[in-house]
Design a protein around this motif. Structure first.
Motif, PDB file in Angstrom:
ATOM      1  N   LEU A 220       0.827  -1.212   0.000  1.00  0.00           N
ATOM      2  CA  LEU A 220       0.000   0.000   0.000  1.00  0.00           C
ATOM      3  C   LEU A 220       0.860   1.261   0.000  1.00  0.00           C
ATOM      4  CD1 LEU A 220      -3.064  -0.810   2.315  1.00  0.00           C
ATOM      5  CD2 LEU A 220      -2.795  -1.086  -0.154  1.00  0.00           C
ATOM      6  N   PHE A 221       2.034   1.178   0.620  1.00  0.00           N
ATOM      7  CA  PHE A 221       2.925   2.344   0.582  1.00  0.00           C
ATOM      8  C   PHE A 221       3.417   2.578  -0.847  1.00  0.00           C
ATOM      9  CE2 PHE A 221       6.568   5.051   1.065  1.00  0.00           C
ATOM     10  CZ  PHE A 221       6.150   5.938   2.046  1.00  0.00           C
ATOM     11  N   GLN A 222       3.777   1.508  -1.523  1.00  0.00           N
ATOM     12  CA  GLN A 222       4.192   1.625  -2.941  1.00  0.00           C
ATOM     13  C   GLN A 222       3.069   2.222  -3.792  1.00  0.00           C
ATOM     14  OE1 GLN A 222       5.271  -2.397  -4.000  1.00  0.00           O
ATOM     15  NE2 GLN A 222       7.460  -1.920  -3.947  1.00  0.00           N
ATOM     16  N   ASP A 223       1.829   1.818  -3.507  1.00  0.00           N
ATOM     17  CA  ASP A 223       0.679   2.375  -4.246  1.00  0.00           C
ATOM     18  C   ASP A 223       0.658   3.897  -4.126  1.00  0.00           C
ATOM     19  OD1 ASP A 223      -0.204  -0.180  -4.813  1.00  0.00           O
ATOM     20  OD2 ASP A 223      -1.852  -0.158  -3.364  1.00  0.00           O
ATOM     21  N   GLN A 224       0.972   4.392  -2.923  1.00  0.00           N
ATOM     22  CA  GLN A 224       0.862   5.821  -2.637  1.00  0.00           C
ATOM     23  C   GLN A 224       2.066   6.623  -3.102  1.00  0.00           C
ATOM     24  OE1 GLN A 224      -1.837   7.437  -1.405  1.00  0.00           O
ATOM     25  NE2 GLN A 224      -2.820   5.443  -1.587  1.00  0.00           N
ATOM     26  N   LEU A 225       3.258   6.010  -2.998  1.00  0.00           N
ATOM     27  CA  LEU A 225       4.485   6.728  -3.359  1.00  0.00           C
ATOM     28  C   LEU A 225       5.279   5.837  -4.308  1.00  0.00           C
ATOM     29  CD1 LEU A 225       5.505   9.511  -2.529  1.00  0.00           C
ATOM     30  CD2 LEU A 225       6.955   8.430  -0.832  1.00  0.00           C
ATOM     31  N   LYS A 226       4.980   6.005  -5.588  1.00  0.00           N
ATOM     32  CA  LYS A 226       5.460   5.049  -6.595  1.00  0.00           C
ATOM     33  C   LYS A 226       6.982   4.970  -6.670  1.00  0.00           C
ATOM     34  CE  LYS A 226       1.352   4.218  -8.954  1.00  0.00           C
ATOM     35  NZ  LYS A 226       0.506   4.840  -7.966  1.00  0.00           N
ATOM     36  N   ASN A 227       7.657   6.100  -6.399  1.00  0.00           N
ATOM     37  CA  ASN A 227       9.113   6.085  -6.545  1.00  0.00           C
ATOM     38  C   ASN A 227       9.854   5.689  -5.266  1.00  0.00           C
ATOM     39  OD1 ASN A 227       8.394   8.326  -5.189  1.00  0.00           O
ATOM     40  ND2 ASN A 227       9.700   9.750  -6.313  1.00  0.00           N
ATOM     41  N   ALA A 228       9.129   5.297  -4.234  1.00  0.00           N
ATOM     42  CA  ALA A 228       9.807   4.904  -2.995  1.00  0.00           C
ATOM     43  C   ALA A 228      10.527   3.575  -3.183  1.00  0.00           C
ATOM     44  CB  ALA A 228       8.794   4.785  -1.869  1.00  0.00           C
ATOM     45  N   LYS A 229      11.663   3.447  -2.510  1.00  0.00           N
ATOM     46  CA  LYS A 229      12.360   2.152  -2.496  1.00  0.00           C
ATOM     47  C   LYS A 229      11.953   1.453  -1.192  1.00  0.00           C
ATOM     48  CE  LYS A 229      15.663  -0.983  -2.812  1.00  0.00           C
ATOM     49  NZ  LYS A 229      15.762  -2.035  -3.789  1.00  0.00           N
ATOM     50  N   VAL A 230      11.167   0.402  -1.330  1.00  0.00           N
ATOM     51  CA  VAL A 230      10.631  -0.263  -0.141  1.00  0.00           C
ATOM     52  C   VAL A 230      11.350  -1.590   0.111  1.00  0.00           C
ATOM     53  CG1 VAL A 230       8.555  -1.298   0.889  1.00  0.00           C
ATOM     54  CG2 VAL A 230       8.360   0.812  -0.424  1.00  0.00           C
ATOM     55  N   THR A 231      11.897  -1.727   1.300  1.00  0.00           N
ATOM     56  CA  THR A 231      12.577  -2.974   1.672  1.00  0.00           C
ATOM     57  C   THR A 231      11.870  -3.603   2.860  1.00  0.00           C
ATOM     58  OG1 THR A 231      14.659  -1.948   0.990  1.00  0.00           O
ATOM     59  CG2 THR A 231      14.820  -3.980   2.269  1.00  0.00           C
ATOM     60  N   VAL A 232      11.439  -4.841   2.691  1.00  0.00           N
ATOM     61  CA  VAL A 232      10.811  -5.565   3.808  1.00  0.00           C
ATOM     62  C   VAL A 232      11.895  -6.376   4.514  1.00  0.00           C
ATOM     63  CG1 VAL A 232       9.037  -7.216   4.495  1.00  0.00           C
ATOM     64  CG2 VAL A 232       8.639  -5.736   2.519  1.00  0.00           C
ATOM     65  N   LEU A 233      12.084  -6.104   5.790  1.00  0.00           N
ATOM     66  CA  LEU A 233      13.068  -6.832   6.584  1.00  0.00           C
ATOM     67  C   LEU A 233      12.313  -7.758   7.527  1.00  0.00           C
ATOM     68  CD1 LEU A 233      15.093  -3.670   7.692  1.00  0.00           C
ATOM     69  CD2 LEU A 233      15.710  -5.218   5.820  1.00  0.00           C
ATOM     70  N   ALA A 234      12.530  -9.051   7.424  1.00  0.00           N
ATOM     71  CA  ALA A 234      11.800  -9.956   8.314  1.00  0.00           C
ATOM     72  C   ALA A 234      12.637 -11.172   8.666  1.00  0.00           C
ATOM     73  CB  ALA A 234      10.484 -10.390   7.679  1.00  0.00           C
ATOM     74  N   GLU A 235      12.469 -11.589   9.898  1.00  0.00           N
ATOM     75  CA  GLU A 235      13.137 -12.809  10.352  1.00  0.00           C
ATOM     76  C   GLU A 235      12.527 -13.996   9.620  1.00  0.00           C
ATOM     77  OE1 GLU A 235      12.788 -12.540  14.643  1.00  0.00           O
ATOM     78  OE2 GLU A 235      14.372 -14.044  14.803  1.00  0.00           O
ATOM     79  N   GLN A 236      11.193 -13.925   9.433  1.00  0.00           N
ATOM     80  CA  GLN A 236      10.508 -15.022   8.770  1.00  0.00           C
ATOM     81  C   GLN A 236       9.524 -14.514   7.721  1.00  0.00           C
ATOM     82  OE1 GLN A 236       9.649 -16.368  12.501  1.00  0.00           O
ATOM     83  NE2 GLN A 236      11.064 -18.097  12.437  1.00  0.00           N
TER      84      GLN A 236
END
Ligand SMILES: Cc1cc2nc3c(=O)[nH]c(=O)nc-3n(C[C@H](O)[C@H](O)[C@H](O)COP(=O)(O)OP(=O)(O)OC[C@H]3O[C@@H](n4cnc5c(N)ncnc54)[C@H](O)[C@@H]3O)c2cc1C
Ligand SMILES: *[C@@H]1O[C@H](CO)[C@@H](O)[C@H](O)[C@H]1NC(C)=O
Length: 354
Positions: A40-56
């Motif tokens: 949803l963040f990408q939907d709102q700010l198309k040029n953002a670089k989004v990185t998901v950090l997760a243990e699992q």
């Protein structure tokens, strides 16, 4: 004078490009909340670089254990009644919109007729959060009461839906990556270690307990049995946390239990026996159904659920955690709220708590 002008312009450009050029966004958590926030963040700010950090990711998250039915408990709670209702309403429409697409089944979403029955308490058959939202929510007929064990006095029927994270998460992850996002398997020890990001979403579920030293966040242990029973077409809820929830591929989730403040992730044979006995009181043929798996998960319970912006060690953080037993249902509404708070935080120059 000219050079002064160009320095000013240069500074402005730097600020602007940092803010709007390609903001660097981290999302902690690969469960239903984190993955929904990231997309949803990408939907709102198309040029953002989004990185998901997760243990699992995917199979190893709590989200993956959930049947994923949309039936928020009446104790599900935001900071105010209005916000709670907004989260639930926005979530319902998010899932409904997906249900109406040709991809619905591939995304793991299906409509689901659901009964709540009780021998003891009329009030459990009512749910102020969803009664007005759903096109069908009504008392059961006398004929329908016979679907429940002998002695059942009260019942409601409503038409809801469910979202299976086994399909939803990979589908969303694929979109996130196609848009240039990244999924990184990594444990985050603290927010200070993420100072290279312009904004951080904390969707760590129960992990937020340690990240935020949040003592209001408590595990509520749940156990389910997944069986193959394609003949079950509706969901049933009974007293003592009993539920039968059919899903895709004929897999039915049988539950359940709630162990407050229990961290035990081992399968308990007594819980399993109790679940099977209570469920087969509703549908005797479940006793003979093939057992696919026993699953245990810890619901990240917090009242209220926390969707808040906070500056921590100079890092702009937006929290979105504590969804308890309702996280699949309510992830979208809370994610919409978190993303909006994140966009405001990112664009503000504040170095103070919001
Ligand atoms: C048996 C059972 C049945 C359920 N049934 C339903 C249902 O029918 N409908 C419904 O709506 N809800 C249901 N739930 C509740 C639902 O599963 C949760 O509310 C939901 O999964 C919470 O999602 P989440 O993304 O916050 O947490 P999680 O799915 O637990 O994800 C948390 C993520 O954060 C990561 N993480 C944590 N700490 C760190 C760290 N320090 N660094 C990096 N990563 C970290 C984890 O690895 C994980 O990726 C059920 C739960 C259980 C246990
Ligand atoms: C519920 O949400 C939908 C879509 O998000 C919106 O159009 C509608 O106005 C909302 N209704 C209420 C009562 O908030």
């Amino acid at each position: 004078m000219k050079s002064m002008q160009s320095i000013v312009t240069k500074c402005l450009e730097t600020t602007t490009s940092k803010m709007y050029g390609q903001p660097n966004i981290a999302v902690i958590g690969g469960g239903v909340v984190g993955i929904t926030v990231a997309k949803l963040f990408q939907d709102q700010l198309k040029n953002a670089k989004v990185t998901v950090l997760a243990e699992q990711f995917t199979e190893d998250t709590t989200s993956h254990i959930a049947a994923g039915i949309f039936k928020p408990g009446t104790s599900f709670k935001g900071p105010t009644k209005e916000i709670t209702k907004k989260w639930v309403n926005d979530s319902w429409h998010y899932w409904q919109d997906m249900l109406k697409t040709p991809d619905a089944e591939q995304i793991g979403i299906m409509p689901l007729g659901t009964y709540i029955f009780s021998k003891e308490n009329y009030h459990v058959t009512r749910n102020y959060l969803i009664e007005d939202l759903m096109p069908i929510y009504r008392p059961v007929t006398d004929e329908e009461l016979k679907l429940a064990p002998v002695g059942t006095k009260f019942g409601s029927y409503f038409l809801t839906l469910k979202a299976e994270c086994g399909r939803y998460l990979p589908w969303m992850e694929k979109i996130i990556v196609q848009r240039g996002g990244e999924l990184v398997k990594r444990k985050v020890e603290n927010f200070a270690s993420l100072s290279n990001y312009d904004l951080v979403f904390n969707c760590a579920g129960l992990g937020a307990k340690y990240l935020c030293d949040d003592h209001d966040l408590v595990p509520i242990r749940g156990q389910v049995i997944k069986v193959k029973a394609p003949w079950v077409k509706s969901s049933f809820y009974g007293d003592t946390d009993t539920y039968i929830i059919p899903g895709l591929n004929g897999v039915v989730t049988l539950g359940g239990c709630r162990g407050y403040a229990s961290y035990n992730l081992n399968n308990c044979k007594y819980d399993a026996a109790s679940i099977m006995e209570r469920c087969s009181e509703f549908i005797p043929s479940l006793k003979d159904a093939e057992v696919i798996a026993h699953k245990v998960g810890l619901r990240p319970h917090r009242s209220p659920v926390r969707v808040e912006a906070e500056l921590i060690d100079g890092v702009k953080v937006v929290h979105c955690y504590g969804h308890g037993g309702d996280g699949v249902a309510t992830a979208p509404g809370t994610a919409i709220d978190a993303v909006e708070k994140g966009l405001n935080f990112l664009r503000s120059n504040t170095r103070n708590k919001l």
